[in-house]
Design an enzyme around this catalytic site. Structure first.
Site, PDB file in Angstrom:
ATOM      1  N   CYS A  53      -2.897  11.251   1.779  1.00  0.00           N
ATOM      2  CA  CYS A  53      -2.308   9.957   1.439  1.00  0.00           C
ATOM      3  C   CYS A  53      -0.947  10.120   0.792  1.00  0.00           C
ATOM      4  O   CYS A  53       0.075   9.761   1.359  1.00  0.00           O
ATOM      5  CB  CYS A  53      -3.238   9.227   0.484  1.00  0.00           C
ATOM      6  SG  CYS A  53      -4.940   9.284   1.030  1.00  0.00           S
ATOM      7  N   LYS A 112       0.831  -1.219   0.000  1.00  0.00           N
ATOM      8  CA  LYS A 112       0.000   0.000   0.000  1.00  0.00           C
ATOM      9  C   LYS A 112       0.864   1.267   0.000  1.00  0.00           C
ATOM     10  O   LYS A 112       0.643   2.196  -0.793  1.00  0.00           O
ATOM     11  CB  LYS A 112      -0.927  -0.028   1.223  1.00  0.00           C
ATOM     12  CG  LYS A 112      -1.571   1.291   1.563  1.00  0.00           C
ATOM     13  CD  LYS A 112      -2.553   1.758   0.507  1.00  0.00           C
ATOM     14  CE  LYS A 112      -2.776   3.236   0.597  1.00  0.00           C
ATOM     15  NZ  LYS A 112      -4.066   3.682   0.191  1.00  0.00           N
TER      16      LYS A 112
HETATM   17  N1  SAJ Z   1      -1.542  15.417  -8.463  1.00  0.00           N
HETATM   18  C1  SAJ Z   1      -0.705  16.117  -9.314  1.00  0.00           C
HETATM   19  N2  SAJ Z   1      -0.489  15.617 -10.567  1.00  0.00           N
HETATM   20  C2  SAJ Z   1      -1.091  14.469 -10.999  1.00  0.00           C
HETATM   21  C3  SAJ Z   1      -1.933  13.753 -10.120  1.00  0.00           C
HETATM   22  C4  SAJ Z   1      -2.134  14.248  -8.855  1.00  0.00           C
HETATM   23  O1  SAJ Z   1      -0.145  17.156  -8.964  1.00  0.00           O
HETATM   24  O2  SAJ Z   1      -0.877  14.101 -12.161  1.00  0.00           O
HETATM   25  C5  SAJ Z   1      -1.803  15.925  -7.107  1.00  0.00           C
HETATM   26  C6  SAJ Z   1      -3.284  16.152  -6.831  1.00  0.00           C
HETATM   27  O3  SAJ Z   1      -3.723  17.381  -7.325  1.00  0.00           O
HETATM   28  C7  SAJ Z   1      -3.319  16.080  -5.327  1.00  0.00           C
HETATM   29  C8  SAJ Z   1      -2.276  15.014  -5.022  1.00  0.00           C
HETATM   30  O4  SAJ Z   1      -1.449  14.939  -6.154  1.00  0.00           O
HETATM   31  O5  SAJ Z   1      -2.964  17.280  -4.706  1.00  0.00           O
HETATM   32  C9  SAJ Z   1      -2.833  13.639  -4.701  1.00  0.00           C
HETATM   33  O6  SAJ Z   1      -3.964  13.383  -5.511  1.00  0.00           O
HETATM   34  P1  SAJ Z   1      -4.193  12.020  -6.291  1.00  0.00           P
HETATM   35  O7  SAJ Z   1      -5.398  12.181  -7.119  1.00  0.00           O
HETATM   36  O8  SAJ Z   1      -2.959  11.607  -6.976  1.00  0.00           O
HETATM   37  O9  SAJ Z   1      -4.374  10.937  -5.134  1.00  0.00           O
HETATM   38  P2  SAJ Z   1      -5.260  10.866  -3.780  1.00  0.00           P
HETATM   39  O10 SAJ Z   1      -4.417  11.333  -2.654  1.00  0.00           O
HETATM   40  O11 SAJ Z   1      -6.592  11.494  -3.953  1.00  0.00           O
HETATM   41  O12 SAJ Z   1      -5.482   9.271  -3.667  1.00  0.00           O
HETATM   42  C10 SAJ Z   1      -4.359   8.418  -3.617  1.00  0.00           C
HETATM   43  C11 SAJ Z   1      -4.566   7.267  -4.605  1.00  0.00           C
HETATM   44  N3  SAJ Z   1      -3.347   6.481  -4.742  1.00  0.00           N
HETATM   45  C12 SAJ Z   1      -2.821   6.172  -5.934  1.00  0.00           C
HETATM   46  O13 SAJ Z   1      -3.328   6.531  -6.979  1.00  0.00           O
HETATM   47  C13 SAJ Z   1      -1.600   5.328  -5.934  1.00  0.00           C
HETATM   48  C14 SAJ Z   1      -5.723   6.395  -4.116  1.00  0.00           C
HETATM   49  O14 SAJ Z   1      -5.872   5.261  -4.958  1.00  0.00           O
HETATM   50  C15 SAJ Z   1      -5.478   5.937  -2.667  1.00  0.00           C
HETATM   51  O15 SAJ Z   1      -6.559   5.173  -2.173  1.00  0.00           O
HETATM   52  C16 SAJ Z   1      -5.347   7.184  -1.817  1.00  0.00           C
HETATM   53  O16 SAJ Z   1      -4.212   7.931  -2.282  1.00  0.00           O
HETATM   54  C17 SAJ Z   1      -5.148   6.766  -0.364  1.00  0.00           C
HETATM   55  O17 SAJ Z   1      -6.096   6.943   0.425  1.00  0.00           O
HETATM   56  O18 SAJ Z   1      -4.109   6.211  -0.021  1.00  0.00           O
END
Ligand code: SAJ
Length: 410
Positions: free
Chosen positions: A260, A206
């Site tokens: 996360c 995870k």
């Molecule tokens: N972000 C970027 N660029 C991107 C993608 C995201 O800057 O291309 C930023 C987002 O804007 C945000 C942050 O990263 O601020 C995190 O957002 P996210 O959409 O990447 O992820 P979370 O935190 O909403 O959810 C993640 C997910 N993990 C993965 O994709 C590996 C989700 O599946 C998990 O369940 C979650 O963490 C968790 O609870 O652990």
């Protein structure tokens, strides 16, 4: 797959937050008898009154279904044979290690009432080794005979309910029989593959998943800086590079928020400081993005002859688009950096955030627009994509690449 044995099962879900609530609702609407527990009386009162506690696509409808399925909400821990613990796991800012206190306290409260041979499944993300180091000693000290399991959640806010149904899951347990029992519970709604393993592997996989994403975003953010220095369009570079069958670079942005991705990699850095060099570097690249955004604001103000900081507006307070979750959001990080730099508080607007959270927060988009010359888009909500024409008179720094017109970018 819904089968009769599951229907007779009772599950207590501890923690009615972003993960616990949708999981409890999903179980209850698939024939499991569910008790949702939270020590926060306000949260429980709201749920008992028939209201969900945060915005998520389809959550209200699922709530109604779960109520029809008999879900009940409690502040006391009921005696049961099956628990799912979904409470926060922050990290300690000074040594970067996990702060397991919420999980440990929830486990203690559960142990006080759990039936003999109960299964206690931890859904919260925990750093590798947490069960061995912090949870098994608590179980041993209680003198109870129970079974621990780990079923880390994987759902992404914004698509939680769909992902609850379709994502593959991991279940870690000490014995195959216990893993199978936990699998049976999750299979009531989960159509994805369920991989059974040991607890340490479940913990590690995870954290590794979220760390992978953090590193990938850091790469995109670093590319944004390189391309800016080199006078190139990073989005076009990434778009073209991603045409390669084995390349999938994520998007640069104003920073990484949420509870996360901006937290879990620190668990590895905290426990393996010698080894986790790349992971630390990526985390630092991402956590310094708000400084980079501030520098961009300064440069753009200079270029456009803007000097009045009170007429700078930040669009978006949440950590990402179309959610109302503001935890560790890049905007909050940027506001902190601005404060440290003794800059006046900017105007702030977010259509998804109804509560007052920061100084100079507006709840009226038109009034917000009237009060600013420079708008910094920090979150790509649908709302701003649909209001692009309202920004024609403004200088716009689009850190999320949502505007069609070529304005200022990262
Ligand atoms: N972000 C970027 N660029 C991107 C993608 C995201 O800057 O291309 C930023 C987002 O804007 C945000 C942050 O990263 O601020 C995190 O957002 P996210 O959409 O990447 O992820 P979370 O935190 O909403 O959810 C993640 C997910 N993990 C993965 O994709 C590996 C989700 O599946 C998990 O369940 C979650 O963490 C968790 O609870 O652990």
């Amino acid at each position: 797959m819904t089968t009769e044995p599951q229907k007779s099962m009772e599950v207590c879900v501890i923690g009615m937050g972003y993960i616990g609530l949708p999981t409890a609702l999903m179980l209850a609407s698939h024939g499991i008898r569910v008790k949702g527990v939270d020590y926060n009386k306000d949260v429980v009162a709201k749920l008992q009154a028939g209201h969900v506690t945060f915005k998520e696509e389809g959550l209200s409808e699922l709530f109604d279904e779960a109520v029809r399925g008999g879900i009940t909400f409690h502040t006391d821990y009921p005696s049961s044979g099956f628990y799912i613990i979904a409470v926060p796991t922050p990290y300690n800012v000074s040594d970067k290690k996990i702060d397991p206190s919420f999980v440990v306290n929830a486990l203690k409260d559960v142990l006080a009432v759990a039936k003999d041979e109960a299964v206690i499944t931890i859904e919260s993300t925990i750093s590798p080794g947490t069960v061995d180091k912090y949870l098994r000693p608590v179980v041993a000290a209680s003198g109870k005979h129970v079974h621990l399991a780990h079923a880390p959640e994987r759902i992404i806010p914004g698509r939680m309910l769909k992902e609850l149904r379709t994502n593959a899951r991991t279940i870690g347990a000490d014995e195959p029989g216990i893993a199978k029992l936990v699998q049976l519970v999750y299979q009531s709604f989960c159509e994805g593959e369920i991989v059974l393993t040991d607890i340490r592997t479940a913990e590690m996989s995870k954290v590794v998943e979220n760390t992978f994403r953090d590193i990938n975003i850091a790469y995109a953010n670093e590319l944004a800086k390189i391309c800016r220095k080199n006078g190139m369009d990073v989005y076009e570079v990434i778009r073209i590079a991603n045409k390669h069958p084995r390349v999938n670079i994520l998007q640069p942005g104003p920073g990484v928020g949420g509870h996360c991705i901006s937290v879990d990699p620190w668990f590895l850095v905290g426990d393996f400081p010698e080894e986790a060099k790349l992971i630390r570097q990526a985390r630092e690249v991402n956590s310094h993005m708000p400084d980079f955004v501030l520098q961009r604001i300064k440069d753009i103000m200079k270029e456009h002859g803007l000097a009045d900081w009170s007429r700078v507006g930040l669009y978006g307070l949440t950590y990402k688009e179309d959610v109302d979750d503001t935890r560790e959001s890049p905007t909050l990080q940027l506001l902190q950096v601005m404060k440290q730099n003794h800059l006046p508080a900017p105007a702030v607007f977010d259509p998804m955030v109804e509560r007052d959270l920061v100084p100079r927060q507006s709840h009226d988009f038109e009034a917000f627009l009237r009060g600013i010359d420079l708008m910094v888009i920090l979150v790509g909500h649908h709302h701003i994509r649909e209001h692009q024409e309202d920004l024609e008179e403004k200088v716009v720094l689009d850190t999320r690449h949502v505007m069609q017109s070529a304005g200022e970018r990262l």
